[in-house]
Motif scaffolding. Sequence first.
Motif, PDB file in Angstrom:
ATOM      1  N   MET A 368       0.841  -1.193   0.000  1.00 20.18           N
ATOM      2  CA  MET A 368       0.000   0.000   0.000  1.00 20.18           C
ATOM      3  C   MET A 368       0.878   1.246   0.000  1.00 20.18           C
ATOM      4  SD  MET A 368      -2.684   1.117   3.012  1.00 20.18           S
ATOM      5  CE  MET A 368      -1.439   1.152   4.292  1.00 20.18           C
ATOM      6  N   TRP A 369       0.554   2.193  -0.869  1.00 20.96           N
ATOM      7  CA  TRP A 369       1.260   3.476  -0.907  1.00 20.96           C
ATOM      8  C   TRP A 369       0.616   4.434   0.077  1.00 20.96           C
ATOM      9  CZ3 TRP A 369       5.600   4.730  -3.774  1.00 20.96           C
ATOM     10  CH2 TRP A 369       6.028   3.762  -4.688  1.00 20.96           C
ATOM     11  N   MET A 370       1.457   5.229   0.760  1.00 26.05           N
ATOM     12  CA  MET A 370       0.960   6.157   1.776  1.00 26.05           C
ATOM     13  C   MET A 370       1.790   7.433   1.745  1.00 26.05           C
ATOM     14  SD  MET A 370       1.078   5.651   5.910  1.00 26.05           S
ATOM     15  CE  MET A 370       1.082   7.110   6.978  1.00 26.05           C
ATOM     16  N   PRO A 371       1.153   8.605   1.787  1.00 22.77           N
ATOM     17  CA  PRO A 371       1.901   9.873   1.750  1.00 22.77           C
ATOM     18  C   PRO A 371       2.442  10.231   3.129  1.00 22.77           C
ATOM     19  CG  PRO A 371      -0.418  10.353   1.919  1.00 22.77           C
ATOM     20  CD  PRO A 371      -0.305   8.841   1.827  1.00 22.77           C
ATOM     21  N   THR A 372       3.484  11.042   3.148  1.00 26.40           N
ATOM     22  CA  THR A 372       4.004  11.565   4.402  1.00 26.40           C
ATOM     23  C   THR A 372       4.810  12.821   4.102  1.00 26.40           C
ATOM     24  OG1 THR A 372       5.218  11.029   6.428  1.00 26.40           O
ATOM     25  CG2 THR A 372       6.171  10.287   4.354  1.00 26.40           C
ATOM     26  N   ALA A 373       5.047  13.617   5.130  1.00 27.95           N
ATOM     27  CA  ALA A 373       5.823  14.841   4.959  1.00 27.95           C
ATOM     28  C   ALA A 373       7.305  14.538   5.062  1.00 27.95           C
ATOM     29  CB  ALA A 373       5.427  15.872   6.015  1.00 27.95           C
ATOM     30  N   ASN A 374       8.128  15.406   4.493  1.00 28.77           N
ATOM     31  CA  ASN A 374       9.570  15.249   4.590  1.00 28.77           C
ATOM     32  C   ASN A 374      10.123  15.823   5.885  1.00 28.77           C
ATOM     33  OD1 ASN A 374       9.739  13.981   2.137  1.00 28.77           O
ATOM     34  ND2 ASN A 374      10.232  15.836   1.005  1.00 28.77           N
ATOM     35  N   ASP A 375       9.302  16.531   6.655  1.00 26.64           N
ATOM     36  CA  ASP A 375       9.716  17.091   7.931  1.00 26.64           C
ATOM     37  C   ASP A 375       9.243  16.167   9.042  1.00 26.64           C
ATOM     38  OD1 ASP A 375      10.749  19.215   9.692  1.00 26.64           O
ATOM     39  OD2 ASP A 375       8.643  19.420  10.251  1.00 26.64           O
ATOM     40  N   GLU A 376      10.151  15.733   9.903  1.00 26.53           N
ATOM     41  CA  GLU A 376       9.814  14.740  10.918  1.00 26.53           C
ATOM     42  C   GLU A 376       8.776  15.238  11.916  1.00 26.53           C
ATOM     43  OE1 GLU A 376      13.616  15.722  13.861  1.00 26.53           O
ATOM     44  OE2 GLU A 376      13.511  13.830  12.759  1.00 26.53           O
ATOM     45  N   ASP A 377       8.632  16.557  12.070  1.00 27.82           N
ATOM     46  CA  ASP A 377       7.660  17.086  13.022  1.00 27.82           C
ATOM     47  C   ASP A 377       6.225  16.877  12.557  1.00 27.82           C
ATOM     48  OD1 ASP A 377       9.669  17.912  14.712  1.00 27.82           O
ATOM     49  OD2 ASP A 377       9.779  19.924  13.841  1.00 27.82           O
ATOM     50  N   ILE A 378       6.018  16.698  11.238  1.00 24.64           N
ATOM     51  CA  ILE A 378       4.666  16.514  10.725  1.00 24.64           C
ATOM     52  C   ILE A 378       4.559  15.220   9.920  1.00 24.64           C
ATOM     53  CG2 ILE A 378       3.960  18.925  10.715  1.00 24.64           C
ATOM     54  CD1 ILE A 378       4.855  19.201   7.888  1.00 24.64           C
ATOM     55  N   GLU A 379       5.470  14.280  10.199  1.00 23.91           N
ATOM     56  CA  GLU A 379       5.450  13.001   9.497  1.00 23.91           C
ATOM     57  C   GLU A 379       4.293  12.147   9.995  1.00 23.91           C
ATOM     58  OE1 GLU A 379       8.384   9.152   8.742  1.00 23.91           O
ATOM     59  OE2 GLU A 379       9.092  10.935   9.798  1.00 23.91           O
ATOM     60  N   LEU A 380       3.598  11.477   9.085  1.00 29.01           N
ATOM     61  CA  LEU A 380       2.484  10.629   9.464  1.00 29.01           C
ATOM     62  C   LEU A 380       2.986   9.275   9.949  1.00 29.01           C
ATOM     63  CD1 LEU A 380      -0.136  11.334   6.660  1.00 29.01           C
ATOM     64  CD2 LEU A 380       0.135  12.442   8.867  1.00 29.01           C
ATOM     65  N   ILE A 381       2.351   8.782  11.004  1.00 29.58           N
ATOM     66  CA  ILE A 381       2.743   7.511  11.596  1.00 29.58           C
ATOM     67  C   ILE A 381       2.305   6.365  10.698  1.00 29.58           C
ATOM     68  CG2 ILE A 381       2.418   6.001  13.589  1.00 29.58           C
ATOM     69  CD1 ILE A 381       2.008   8.494  15.281  1.00 29.58           C
ATOM     70  N   ILE A 382       3.158   5.370  10.559  1.00 33.24           N
ATOM     71  CA  ILE A 382       2.822   4.184   9.767  1.00 33.24           C
ATOM     72  C   ILE A 382       1.754   3.385  10.493  1.00 33.24           C
ATOM     73  CG2 ILE A 382       3.712   1.999   8.885  1.00 33.24           C
ATOM     74  CD1 ILE A 382       6.396   3.374   8.471  1.00 33.24           C
ATOM     75  N   PRO A 383       0.633   3.074   9.822  1.00 36.94           N
ATOM     76  CA  PRO A 383      -0.437   2.322  10.495  1.00 36.94           C
ATOM     77  C   PRO A 383       0.004   0.891  10.781  1.00 36.94           C
ATOM     78  CG  PRO A 383      -0.922   2.560   8.164  1.00 36.94           C
ATOM     79  CD  PRO A 383       0.287   3.399   8.428  1.00 36.94           C
ATOM     80  N   ASN A 384      -0.610   0.286  11.797  1.00 39.41           N
ATOM     81  CA  ASN A 384      -0.251  -1.074  12.154  1.00 39.41           C
ATOM     82  C   ASN A 384      -1.484  -1.864  12.549  1.00 39.41           C
ATOM     83  OD1 ASN A 384      -0.512  -1.081  15.318  1.00 39.41           O
ATOM     84  ND2 ASN A 384       0.539   0.823  14.779  1.00 39.41           N
ATOM     85  N   HIS A 385      -1.347  -3.170  12.547  1.00 40.09           N
ATOM     86  CA  HIS A 385      -2.416  -4.083  12.951  1.00 40.09           C
ATOM     87  C   HIS A 385      -1.747  -5.309  13.561  1.00 40.09           C
ATOM     88  CE1 HIS A 385      -5.846  -6.804  12.792  1.00 40.09           C
ATOM     89  NE2 HIS A 385      -6.630  -5.779  12.495  1.00 40.09           N
ATOM     90  N   PRO A 386      -2.264  -5.815  14.662  1.00 38.75           N
ATOM     91  CA  PRO A 386      -1.609  -6.952  15.337  1.00 38.75           C
ATOM     92  C   PRO A 386      -1.584  -8.225  14.513  1.00 38.75           C
ATOM     93  CG  PRO A 386      -3.748  -6.487  16.329  1.00 38.75           C
ATOM     94  CD  PRO A 386      -3.443  -5.339  15.421  1.00 38.75           C
ATOM     95  N   CYS A 387      -2.388  -8.324  13.456  1.00 36.30           N
ATOM     96  CA  CYS A 387      -2.393  -9.518  12.613  1.00 36.30           C
ATOM     97  C   CYS A 387      -1.560  -9.350  11.355  1.00 36.30           C
ATOM     98  CB  CYS A 387      -3.837  -9.884  12.228  1.00 36.30           C
ATOM     99  SG  CYS A 387      -4.884 -10.324  13.631  1.00 36.30           S
ATOM    100  N   LEU A 388      -0.884  -8.201  11.237  1.00 30.60           N
ATOM    101  CA  LEU A 388      -0.041  -7.927  10.073  1.00 30.60           C
ATOM    102  C   LEU A 388       1.363  -7.563  10.530  1.00 30.60           C
ATOM    103  CD1 LEU A 388      -2.461  -5.700   7.946  1.00 30.60           C
ATOM    104  CD2 LEU A 388      -1.853  -8.073   7.470  1.00 30.60           C
ATOM    105  N   GLU A 389       2.357  -8.074   9.817  1.00 30.48           N
ATOM    106  CA  GLU A 389       3.754  -7.739  10.083  1.00 30.48           C
ATOM    107  C   GLU A 389       4.264  -6.818   8.985  1.00 30.48           C
ATOM    108  OE1 GLU A 389       7.907 -10.097  11.002  1.00 30.48           O
ATOM    109  OE2 GLU A 389       6.604 -10.896   9.434  1.00 30.48           O
ATOM    110  N   LEU A 390       4.790  -5.658   9.377  1.00 35.70           N
ATOM    111  CA  LEU A 390       5.355  -4.722   8.403  1.00 35.70           C
ATOM    112  C   LEU A 390       6.690  -5.278   7.917  1.00 35.70           C
ATOM    113  CD1 LEU A 390       5.116  -1.948   6.994  1.00 35.70           C
ATOM    114  CD2 LEU A 390       6.403  -0.987   8.910  1.00 35.70           C
TER     115      LEU A 390
END
Length: 476
Positions: A368-390
């Motif tokens: 899955m593609w997901m957008p995020t900012a290049n500045d760490e102060d406004i970077e979006l957190i990577i979503p997670n699920h206990p049944c999925l391993e990143l």
Amino acid sequence: MPIYLIRLAQVHESFRKVELQALADLAGVSLQFIKYDDNSPYCIVNLPSDSAARKVITRSILAQGIYELWGEGSTYDTLHDSIHDLSASKWSKYQTASFRFTVEGYQGGKSAADQRTIIDSFSYIALKGQPRMRDPDVAFRVFEAYDLNVSEPKYFYFGRFIAESCRNEAKKTYDLKKRHYISTTSMDAELTLLTANIAHVAPGKLFYDPFMGTGGFPIACAHFGAVVFGSDIDGRTIRGLGGSARRGQTGKMDVVGNFKQYSLESSYLGSFVSDLTNTPLRILPIDEDYTKGYLDGIVCDPPYGIREGLKVLGSRQQLLDTERQSHQDQYMLPGYIPPKKPYSFTALLDDILAFAVATLVADGRLSMWMPTANDEDIELIIPNHPCLELESVCVQAFNKWSRRLLTYRRLRESEVPEGALEAVKRDYEQGTRASDLNDFRRKYFQGFKEFESMKKEFIRMKAGPPRELDAEVPKR
């Protein structure tokens, strides 16, 4: 274990190791990285055999070819010494074979006369066969690595050619400039093919794209042998009313037409209009039977909600009975557009993960593609699920923001901690406006601009006051 040199394309550097590892896992091949650098197109690996090397490289999108490494060094003298030490026992096998010998420079190169001198310096290998530039029995290549603006190479490799990748042919075939039907959101063909590789697409597998648009990801998956289908909230895009046909194309252009263009229609099951919250696909509750998923993989590029807010099917307000009946009477009419309501971006990401858990087979992949900012102060957190391993995170950087390719593996039942599913329940943004429900959209239009203005102010302060304020110039 034999040592091989992989000649990589110097693009999408954070994707390269991930793709190679995914292809090795898919082929059931043991791959060990010995030497890798994002700034270099040369990668040294261990592989069991030439056959294993071919399996890994032939469907790679970010590699150009693979070679059995016969030697390396920082000078030609050390290169020749290395060749004697590592490969002298192999020379006799190819002494009577027809051969090709080439020299390649990265960020530099030699004249034709210098290349001939270099080739002559390998005469000790004693190749007695006929030189043949086309279809030789064996091909050798010298690789010279240069630093920018430096006339002499800094390092050398020498290898026997094993196999080339499908990179050039696949990019040429699926180039969006040649595709009959596209839209403004159609993703670059190179990235769709790369996503398919990382998602472990293979013949006989079933893959689904819930945001298919004009069909870019399903086409890439079908190219590698998967059976595919998809859906989209905007049926006009699927039917050919939400994209654009290439100049000179005649007849109706739609998703089906794209599959026909590449002779992949036999791999296309079809499509339907839906969103993930109203999908007609069978969703099996986890506590009913964890092991009965049916999708081998999900590949998608969800809408980011920048140009317009994210929406799902449904009305913003509760409909009267007469209004509801009106929609029920009209939904089968040509051109009917169902009502939509705002949707939370965070909820969208979590819904994709929950859908993947409910429909993927054990060890199935979600890419899955997901957008995020290049500045760490406004970077979006990577979503997670206990049944999925990143499994991997690959980044494609732009100016103010980036997008990441997140690949998850659906865990087997025995790998899920007891009681882990209780942690999935969470609250989402509330509101009626698009920016209220989309943190990335809000930060794109507010946070990024504030960050840019702060950066400009910092640059101005660092540069000092304007020249005319340094000192007052006396009048004449």
